[in-house]
Design a protein around this motif. Structure first.
Motif, PDB file in Angstrom:
ATOM      1  N   UNK A   1       0.713  -1.086   0.030  1.00  0.00           N
ATOM      2  CA  UNK A   1      -0.208   0.199  -0.079  1.00  0.00           C
ATOM      3  C   UNK A   1       0.956   1.184  -0.122  1.00  0.00           C
ATOM      4  N   UNK A   2       1.999   1.052   0.632  1.00  0.00           N
ATOM      5  CA  UNK A   2       3.033   2.273   0.859  1.00  0.00           C
ATOM      6  C   UNK A   2       3.668   2.500  -0.485  1.00  0.00           C
ATOM      7  N   UNK A   3       4.295   1.477  -1.064  1.00  0.00           N
ATOM      8  CA  UNK A   3       5.383   1.843  -2.057  1.00  0.00           C
ATOM      9  C   UNK A   3       4.935   1.017  -3.142  1.00  0.00           C
ATOM     10  N   UNK A   4       3.875   0.325  -3.343  1.00  0.00           N
ATOM     11  CA  UNK A   4       3.601  -0.655  -4.623  1.00  0.00           C
ATOM     12  C   UNK A   4       4.392  -1.558  -4.934  1.00  0.00           C
ATOM     13  N   UNK A   5       5.160  -2.288  -4.205  1.00  0.00           N
ATOM     14  CA  UNK A   5       5.745  -3.441  -4.107  1.00  0.00           C
ATOM     15  C   UNK A   5       5.484  -4.498  -3.176  1.00  0.00           C
ATOM     16  N   UNK A   6       5.663  -5.525  -3.815  1.00  0.00           N
ATOM     17  CA  UNK A   6       5.283  -6.954  -3.011  1.00  0.00           C
ATOM     18  C   UNK A   6       6.617  -7.809  -3.015  1.00  0.00           C
ATOM     19  N   UNK A   7       6.663  -8.293  -1.544  1.00  0.00           N
ATOM     20  CA  UNK A   7       7.677  -9.368  -1.189  1.00  0.00           C
ATOM     21  C   UNK A   7       6.955 -10.579  -0.970  1.00  0.00           C
ATOM     22  N   UNK A   8       7.416 -11.535  -1.710  1.00  0.00           N
ATOM     23  CA  UNK A   8       6.806 -12.910  -1.537  1.00  0.00           C
ATOM     24  C   UNK A   8       7.590 -14.096  -0.643  1.00  0.00           C
ATOM     25  N   UNK A   9       8.668 -13.539  -0.121  1.00  0.00           N
ATOM     26  CA  UNK A   9       9.440 -14.451   0.413  1.00  0.00           C
ATOM     27  C   UNK A   9       9.848 -13.847   2.106  1.00  0.00           C
ATOM     28  N   UNK A  10       9.310 -14.828   2.955  1.00  0.00           N
ATOM     29  CA  UNK A  10       9.679 -14.129   4.552  1.00  0.00           C
ATOM     30  C   UNK A  10      10.853 -14.597   4.782  1.00  0.00           C
ATOM     31  N   UNK A  11      11.638 -14.048   5.663  1.00  0.00           N
ATOM     32  CA  UNK A  11      11.333 -12.664   6.298  1.00  0.00           C
ATOM     33  C   UNK A  11      11.352 -11.552   5.120  1.00  0.00           C
ATOM     34  N   UNK A  12      10.594 -10.353   5.272  1.00  0.00           N
ATOM     35  CA  UNK A  12      10.480  -9.398   4.590  1.00  0.00           C
ATOM     36  C   UNK A  12      11.472  -8.366   5.222  1.00  0.00           C
ATOM     37  N   UNK A  13      13.070  -8.599   4.899  1.00  0.00           N
ATOM     38  CA  UNK A  13      14.006  -7.877   5.368  1.00  0.00           C
ATOM     39  C   UNK A  13      13.960  -6.390   4.490  1.00  0.00           C
ATOM     40  N   UNK A  14      14.694  -5.713   4.961  1.00  0.00           N
ATOM     41  CA  UNK A  14      14.764  -4.210   4.652  1.00  0.00           C
ATOM     42  C   UNK A  14      15.360  -4.382   2.943  1.00  0.00           C
ATOM     43  N   UNK A  15      16.411  -5.382   2.975  1.00  0.00           N
ATOM     44  CA  UNK A  15      17.209  -5.690   1.662  1.00  0.00           C
ATOM     45  C   UNK A  15      16.134  -6.348   0.605  1.00  0.00           C
ATOM     46  N   UNK A  16      15.102  -7.308   1.135  1.00  0.00           N
ATOM     47  CA  UNK A  16      14.132  -7.747   0.249  1.00  0.00           C
ATOM     48  C   UNK A  16      13.235  -6.707  -0.140  1.00  0.00           C
ATOM     49  N   UNK A  17      12.794  -5.948   0.822  1.00  0.00           N
ATOM     50  CA  UNK A  17      11.810  -4.832   0.385  1.00  0.00           C
ATOM     51  C   UNK A  17      12.463  -4.017  -0.662  1.00  0.00           C
ATOM     52  N   UNK A  18      13.830  -3.361  -0.487  1.00  0.00           N
ATOM     53  CA  UNK A  18      14.361  -2.422  -1.281  1.00  0.00           C
ATOM     54  C   UNK A  18      14.456  -3.158  -2.642  1.00  0.00           C
ATOM     55  N   UNK A  19      14.772  -4.567  -2.956  1.00  0.00           N
ATOM     56  CA  UNK A  19      14.910  -5.069  -4.044  1.00  0.00           C
ATOM     57  C   UNK A  19      13.403  -5.213  -4.703  1.00  0.00           C
ATOM     58  N   UNK A  20      12.349  -5.493  -3.812  1.00  0.00           N
ATOM     59  CA  UNK A  20      11.030  -5.338  -4.588  1.00  0.00           C
ATOM     60  C   UNK A  20      10.581  -3.934  -4.966  1.00  0.00           C
TER      61      UNK A  20
END
Length: 776
Positions: free
Chosen positions: A746-765
């Motif tokens: 909702x905030x950035x329009x990006x979807x992470x599909x693997x846990x955990x949602x680390x900052x690195x995974x969020x940045x990549x998404x």
């Protein structure tokens, strides 16, 4: 008149002992002449053992003995143990199956000497091919972890298991309702997504510990930090081929359990060591050793969902693969009991579920708070948001439109009763202020969003609890049952229940820790079952005591039983005449003597599911509904994400102790923040690289949202619910991860599909989403 005990937020009965440091934990338990044991572990994931050299270890001052599987076999009757499959040895026999598997056990005068010597045990290997990923392991060409394993048939719900040979798939659970494939073909919209979660470790503050000792008649006592002494007693009796009355299992308060301490871990080895040494032997793991003892199941979940033009879910096909590691532990039950909820808390006419429990060369996985539901809700609640957004439907409206309600059939065919989905979702809408826009959407590189999710869980069924309530000659009351209090405050809740029936104050009732020498059978402190099952048993037992008390009082006072009540620690007649319980007992026995003992047992009704379709008219004693809403801030330049607000909502029936229920909700939610954001077990070819709390990030006080709310939905249940209540220990864990993912989207329009949602995974998404938008 005294206040009712049930429904009041009375303080925990053990609070003073805990804050003063006088409460008992087995980790602090010692016996005279006690020896100490440490483990030598495998350093390869899959291999034949070709030799074990213990000479250097035996040369360490203070070392008494080094034992291997060969020594274990001199005192045991069988080689393998396990709740689902008999696949796990006390110490590795001929082969090792994961990095960290115990191969030898050093027994010494001190823990330091034992630890030093364990490092000197030399183990020679012939390495074998290994497999670590659950999807790969389920394939036909994967290396086979076990050539053959025998089904245990220990529990009624697992008696359908068969022996497994030449495959890593320990259990393939199937559910079929309607025709999912045909409905998917006809649906206006079909969505397919895959979601993954990595293993997590329980990281209990009190590590695994067990002390074995042998009595003067050859009986075995094991003092251990464990969640199910009754099942452990049965397992050890089978291991040594001796009667259960020769096995005593005793525990105390646990410094955390979360499912880790349910089935055989150190207890058999502690007993073996005591038998070989004829002295007490203590085995205590370090925090780091916990990481290779038991984990939460990693999983890969693919959902195909068909939706009509109005946003109503018509069909869902679920393919779930659970990584149970090198030994099954209770993984087959996770695959079955949680697997049948894989379609989510939704009213779907056509459902197909394939849930597979798969062996790999990873550390064993077992029960973990939520029992698989957090992994499943991670998938179905993330997809719910993706569907809603694609169709232009408000995410909460989409859930409300499709939610399963009372009177409707679940995917198993069981008609739902006692679920508060409508009220939970309405409360979520209100608490989150969902019908008004989020005022603060951030500025600059900081973007803010909000998300929701909810989940459904069935209590483990069938299972049995037995309890006794004893009234002594002085009018005091004590309770014996098999529930282990590991922080969930069962001791307090049980005291409230018994006090309610007998007209006492909560603090007047003593609840004993499980000790199979005198406490009664219980299937285990697991899966939020204890309050419902032991609560029913305690009400029965208390009512037996109550009936005998009132009968004695009737004789002594010459008053009909119908004119008497128990209140304020005594018997009161309608005319105001009062006798204390001690006076009634004195009148009954002629002196301060004797007991009145009540006994209760409870096993809920259950219809075994059809093995081909998973259909059952009665698959669970009760169901739990939990929801979560979050607000997050995301830095689009770095992926750094903060959970600003978290609201956790749960259906508790009538809460026995509202404050404790709220604490359970918030505790479960905070624990799941770790699963959602930071906790990740990283491996390289089966070797763990994030061992210990220095490398494995559990939530700390700074990770707790500044705005954290626990909301109890108080809707008393009918039927077997004890005083209208249900278990709540896992409810707060169900929907945290997907709610966070949905808020990030909702905030950035990006979807992470693997846990955990680390900052690195969020940045990549974020970067992937930006690239997709640019390409489009």
């Amino acid at each position: 008149m005294p206040k009712e005990q049930v429904g009041r937020s009375v303080p925990r009965v053990e609070s003073e002992a805990k804050v003063t440091g006088t409460v008992e934990y087995i980790h602090n338990f010692e016996l005279p002449g006690m020896l100490h044991a440490k483990l030598a572990r495998s350093i390869v994931p899959h291999a034949r053992i070709t030799g074990i050299d213990v000479s250097a270890a035996l040369a360490v001052p203070g070392v008494r003995r080094v034992i291997t599987a060969e020594d274990v076999a001199t005192v045991t009757a069988v080689d393998y143990m396990g709740p689902a499959f008999l696949d796990q040895p006390v110490l590795a026999i001929d082969k090792v199956h994961f990095v960290g598997e115990p191969v030898a056990c050093v027994i010494a005068d001190t823990p330091r000497a034992a630890a030093e010597a364990a490092e000197l045990v030399v183990i020679d290997y012939e390495e074998l091919p290994a497999v670590f990923d659950e999807v790969e392991a389920a394939g036909p060409d994967a290396p086979v972890v076990h050539d053959r394993v025998e089904a245990a048939a220990s529990f009624a719900d697992l008696k359908g298991l068969g022996d497994v040979r030449d495959t890593n798939v320990a259990l393939h659970y199937k559910l079929r309702r309607g025709d999912a494939e045909a409905a998917l073909e006809d649906a206006a919209h079909v969505f397919e997504h895959t979601f993954r979660s990595t293993p997590n470790v329980h990281a209990t503050m009190e590590p695994f510990v067990a002390v074995g000792e042998i009595g003067d008649r050859g009986d075995i006592t094991v003092h251990a930090a464990m969640q199910n002494p009754s099942i452990m007693q049965v397992e050890l009796a089978r291991l040594f081929d001796i009667p259960e009355n020769k096995i005593r299992m005793r525990t105390a308060f646990l410094g955390g359990g979360f499912g880790a301490k349910l089935y055989v871990k150190l207890e058999p080895l502690a007993a073996v060591c005591a038998m070989l040494m004829r002295r007490p032997v203590r085995i205590a793991l370090t925090m780091e050793e916990q990481f290779v003892t038991l984990t939460r199941h990693g999983s890969t979940i693919t959902l195909r969902t068909g939706v009509d033009a109005d946003g109503r879910i018509l069909a869902r096909a679920c393919d779930v693969t659970w990584n149970t590691g090198a030994y099954a532990d209770i993984g087959p039950r996770v695959a079955q009991k949680s697997g049948f909820t894989a379609a989510g808390p939704y009213d779907i006419e056509h459902v197909s579920i394939d849930s597979k429990c798969v062996y790999t060369n990873m550390p064993p996985a077992g029960a973990y708070r939520g029992f698989g539901i957090p992994q499943l809700s991670w998938a179905y609640e993330c997809q719910a948001d993706l569907i809603a957004r694609e169709l232009g439907i408000d995410p909460l409206d989409f859930r409300d439109r499709n939610a399963l309600r009372n009177g409707r059939p679940h995917a198993t065919g069981t008609t739902m009763q006692g679920i508060a989905t409508e009220v939970v979702l309405a409360s979520l809408r209100e608490q989150m202020g969902w019908d008004t826009e989020l005022e603060d959407r951030g500025e600059g590189t900081i973007k803010r969003g909000r998300g929701v999710g909810f989940g459904l869980k069935a209590v483990i069924t069938p299972s049995t609890s037995v309890a006794t309530v004893t009234l002594s000659g002085d009018g005091s009351v004590q309770v014996a049952c098999g529930t282990t209090d590991m922080g969930q405050a069962s001791v307090s809740a049980y005291a409230q229940i018994v006090a309610e029936v007998l007209g006492l104050q909560t603090e007047d009732v003593v609840v004993h820790h499980p000790d199979t020498r005198f406490t009664t059978y219980d299937m285990g402190t697991l899966g939020s079952r204890s309050l419902w099952h032991n609560g029913n048993a305690l009400i029965q037992a208390s009512n037996e005591v109550r009936a005998e008390l009132l009968a004695s009082a009737s004789d002594q006072l010459g008053v009909d039983v119908d004119e008497l009540e128990l209140s304020g620690g005594g018997v009161v007649a309608k005319d105001g005449t009062r006798r204390s319980l001690a006076e009634i007992m004195l009148g009954r026995f002629g002196m301060q003597a004797g007991n009145i003992i009540g006994r209760g047992e409870y096993t809920p009704t259950y219809d075994k599911p059809d093995p081909e379709t998973g259909q059952s008219d009665n698959v669970a004693a009760f169901w739990m509904v939990g929801a979560c809403g979050v607000e997050v801030s995301v830095d689009t330049e770095s992926g750094k994400t903060t959970i600003d607000r978290l609201v956790v909502i749960g259906d508790s029936g009538r809460p026995i102790n509202p404050d404790i229920v709220r604490a359970q909700f918030s505790g479960a939610a905070i624990m799941q923040i770790g699963m959602a954001r930071t906790e990740e077990l990283l491996h390289e070819q089966g070797q763990l690289t994030t061992t210990g709390l220095a490398y494995y990030k559990v939530p700390g006080i700074l990770d707790v949202p500044r705005d954290l709310e626990s909301v109890v939905v108080d809707l008393p249940l009918d039927g077997d619910a004890p005083f209208g209540a249900k278990g709540v220990g896992e409810t707060g864990s169900f929907a945290v991860a997907p709610a966070v993912a949905n808020a990030i989207h909702d905030a950035v329009g990006a979807r992470v599909t693997t846990l955990p949602m680390t900052d690195e995974r969020i940045w990549a998404a974020i970067n992937d989403a930006s690239a997709d938008r640019s390409a489009g």
